[in-house]
Design an enzyme around this catalytic site. Sequence first.
Site, mmCIF file in Angstrom:
data_model
loop_
_atom_site.group_PDB
_atom_site.id
_atom_site.type_symbol
_atom_site.label_atom_id
_atom_site.label_comp_id
_atom_site.label_asym_id
_atom_site.label_seq_id
_atom_site.Cartn_x
_atom_site.Cartn_y
_atom_site.Cartn_z
ATOM 1 N N ASP A 187 -52.043 33.728 0.737
ATOM 2 C CA ASP A 187 -50.622 33.441 0.946
ATOM 3 C C ASP A 187 -50.116 34.361 2.036
ATOM 4 O O ASP A 187 -50.573 35.499 2.157
ATOM 5 C CB ASP A 187 -49.835 33.676 -0.347
ATOM 6 C CG ASP A 187 -50.176 32.661 -1.434
ATOM 7 O OD1 ASP A 187 -50.531 31.515 -1.092
ATOM 8 O OD2 ASP A 187 -50.067 33.011 -2.620
ATOM 9 N N ASP A 235 -48.973 25.249 -0.238
ATOM 10 C CA ASP A 235 -47.894 25.304 -1.224
ATOM 11 C C ASP A 235 -46.639 24.611 -0.699
ATOM 12 O O ASP A 235 -45.983 23.861 -1.424
ATOM 13 C CB ASP A 235 -47.557 26.753 -1.577
ATOM 14 C CG ASP A 235 -48.739 27.523 -2.141
ATOM 15 O OD1 ASP A 235 -49.599 26.911 -2.788
ATOM 16 O OD2 ASP A 235 -48.786 28.744 -1.928
#
Length: 161
Positions: free
Chosen positions: A121, A139
């Site tokens: 991330d 995401d």
Amino acid sequence: MEKSLRKIALIYGLTAFMVLSLDLITKNLAESFLKERDISLLPFLHLVLVHNRGVAFGLLAEAPDLIRIPVLFITPLIALVITFLYAVRVRGILVPVLMGMVGGGAFGNLYDRVLLGYVRDFIYLSYGGLSWPAFNLADASISTAIFLLLMRELLPKGGKN
């Protein structure tokens, strides 16, 4: 395979492939450029490399492997099957695109989990005392597609899509 089913499969597949490709490219760039530093692009938008061993927002990161591993590996595979079947079931071009976004995002994070043991991330939103957990393009693609699908279902029907 009938012509419309082939068209839906092609739209789904191309969308999923584009999301997967962009996700992996951006994760590799983040891994290269953010190893030892954070970058603030705007007062609320930061690039920060985080290795997420859990599911969304780091949930289950500390859970026992007996619980965590099936959730992390089986859920994305189920998502791929369900999104494809839903894309085939619903008429129009928008749903295969949205489901391809979900499928490509699910596969992008699964790829990281299988090969690296964690998901990379790197997008971090914060302003003042408010913040959102770090996330990635996969995401964002999944969340955007689900939001648009909900809007499609909840808003009054004006056209075919």
